[in-house]
Design a protein around this motif. Structure first.
Motif, mmCIF file in Angstrom:
data_model
loop_
_atom_site.group_PDB
_atom_site.id
_atom_site.type_symbol
_atom_site.label_atom_id
_atom_site.label_comp_id
_atom_site.label_asym_id
_atom_site.label_seq_id
_atom_site.Cartn_x
_atom_site.Cartn_y
_atom_site.Cartn_z
ATOM 1 N N VAL A 1 5.914 -1.770 0.844
ATOM 2 C CA VAL A 1 5.290 -1.741 2.022
ATOM 3 C C VAL A 1 3.965 -0.913 1.786
ATOM 4 O O VAL A 1 2.825 -1.287 2.236
ATOM 5 C CB VAL A 1 5.925 -1.051 3.168
ATOM 6 N N MET A 2 4.010 0.353 1.032
ATOM 7 C CA MET A 2 3.146 1.153 0.790
ATOM 8 C C MET A 2 2.086 0.524 0.020
ATOM 9 O O MET A 2 0.805 0.720 0.160
ATOM 10 C CB MET A 2 3.555 2.510 0.216
ATOM 11 N N LEU A 3 2.327 -0.368 -1.075
ATOM 12 C CA LEU A 3 1.259 -0.990 -1.950
ATOM 13 C C LEU A 3 0.555 -2.036 -1.181
ATOM 14 O O LEU A 3 -0.510 -2.448 -1.201
ATOM 15 C CB LEU A 3 2.219 -1.525 -3.125
ATOM 16 N N ALA A 4 1.191 -2.749 -0.252
ATOM 17 C CA ALA A 4 0.798 -3.745 0.538
ATOM 18 C C ALA A 4 -0.412 -3.032 1.573
ATOM 19 O O ALA A 4 -1.459 -3.667 1.716
ATOM 20 C CB ALA A 4 1.678 -4.703 1.464
ATOM 21 N N GLU A 5 -0.023 -2.001 2.054
ATOM 22 C CA GLU A 5 -0.839 -1.330 3.113
ATOM 23 C C GLU A 5 -2.131 -0.790 2.295
ATOM 24 O O GLU A 5 -3.180 -0.835 2.489
ATOM 25 C CB GLU A 5 -0.248 -0.205 3.823
ATOM 26 N N GLN A 6 -1.933 -0.165 1.009
ATOM 27 C CA GLN A 6 -2.898 0.601 0.116
ATOM 28 C C GLN A 6 -3.965 -0.731 -0.297
ATOM 29 O O GLN A 6 -5.103 -0.572 -0.299
ATOM 30 C CB GLN A 6 -2.519 1.085 -0.789
ATOM 31 N N LEU A 7 -3.438 -1.817 -0.441
ATOM 32 C CA LEU A 7 -3.985 -3.152 -0.991
ATOM 33 C C LEU A 7 -4.946 -3.513 0.230
ATOM 34 O O LEU A 7 -6.465 -3.779 0.033
ATOM 35 C CB LEU A 7 -3.452 -4.262 -1.431
ATOM 36 N N TYR A 8 -4.519 -3.683 1.437
ATOM 37 C CA TYR A 8 -5.441 -3.962 2.716
ATOM 38 C C TYR A 8 -6.242 -2.909 2.818
ATOM 39 O O TYR A 8 -7.518 -3.206 3.079
ATOM 40 C CB TYR A 8 -4.328 -4.087 3.846
ATOM 41 N N ARG A 9 -5.781 -1.576 2.884
ATOM 42 C CA ARG A 9 -6.841 -0.375 2.980
ATOM 43 C C ARG A 9 -8.152 -0.626 2.146
ATOM 44 O O ARG A 9 -9.145 -0.339 2.373
ATOM 45 C CB ARG A 9 -6.142 0.763 2.931
ATOM 46 N N ALA A 10 -7.701 -0.918 0.732
ATOM 47 C CA ALA A 10 -8.730 -0.909 -0.345
ATOM 48 C C ALA A 10 -9.901 -2.042 -0.015
ATOM 49 O O ALA A 10 -10.812 -1.950 0.052
ATOM 50 C CB ALA A 10 -8.130 -1.254 -1.492
ATOM 51 N N ALA A 11 -9.209 -3.245 0.693
ATOM 52 C CA ALA A 11 -10.204 -4.413 1.009
ATOM 53 C C ALA A 11 -10.991 -3.802 2.154
ATOM 54 O O ALA A 11 -12.059 -4.308 2.166
ATOM 55 C CB ALA A 11 -9.318 -5.601 1.212
ATOM 56 N N SER A 12 -10.247 -3.287 3.069
ATOM 57 C CA SER A 12 -11.146 -2.747 4.125
ATOM 58 C C SER A 12 -12.237 -1.693 3.823
ATOM 59 O O SER A 12 -13.143 -1.743 4.386
ATOM 60 C CB SER A 12 -9.967 -2.035 5.152
ATOM 61 N N ILE A 13 -11.747 -0.654 2.842
ATOM 62 C CA ILE A 13 -12.835 0.233 2.453
ATOM 63 C C ILE A 13 -14.086 -0.689 1.916
ATOM 64 O O ILE A 13 -15.472 -0.500 2.287
ATOM 65 C CB ILE A 13 -12.196 1.222 1.587
ATOM 66 N N LEU A 14 -13.733 -1.637 0.874
ATOM 67 C CA LEU A 14 -14.872 -2.560 0.314
ATOM 68 C C LEU A 14 -15.541 -3.364 1.321
ATOM 69 O O LEU A 14 -16.686 -3.408 0.937
ATOM 70 C CB LEU A 14 -13.999 -3.139 -0.653
#
Length: 146
Positions: free
Chosen positions: A125-138
């Motif tokens: 779950v944490m990895l999935a959220e961080q991947l989404y967060r990374a895409a959002s940042i970019l």
């Protein structure tokens, strides 16, 4: 992975990541699971994990001994891998006993979510959220408020 709250969260973040990441050249996010049904331990699990990795993929293991980084740095790392032409990045999460040391040593990158040990279901779950967060940042989205 069975249905339940963790699965629902992963599905939600996977959908968000795919929607946000595709225009940026990231994704799609795919989940591959392996199960050591014969009970061969970490070494057998590592062999199963190895076989499940896409050919030529960058191997990033999740491990408490890995690099701890803030979300913007993780986003930059994903962008760098994308810009270097890495077609696939495989994030590998071990089972209850962790990852086989040989697999950890072969990995291209090791990421940690802190010095605490997390259940592998929560790490997903944490990895999935961080991947989404990374895409959002970019993407310049306001999701990440630093």
């Amino acid at each position: 992975m069975k249905t339940g709250p963790e699965r629902a969260l992963i599905d939600d973040y996977q959908t968000r990541f795919d929607r946000t990441g595709r225009p940026l050249g990231l994704g799609p996010l795919q989940l591959h699971e392996v199960e050591d049904r014969k009970g061969g331990g970490m070494e057998a699990e590592a062999a199963l994990l190895d076989r499940s990795l896409p050919k030529g993929a960058l191997c990033a293991v999740l491990d408490e001994r890995g690099q701890v980084m803030p979300s913007p740095d993780f986003a930059d790392l994903l962008a760098r891998w994308r810009d270097e032409g890495r077609g696939d990045v495989a994030f590998v999460i071990g089972g209850a006993d962790g990852l086989d040391p040989a697999l950890r040593q072969r990995a291209d990158f090791s990421l940690s979510f802190g010095k605490m040990v997390w259940p592998h279901m929560l790490v997903r779950v944490m990895l999935a959220e961080q991947l989404y967060r990374a895409a959002s940042i970019l993407a310049g989205s306001p999701y990440h408020r630093a």
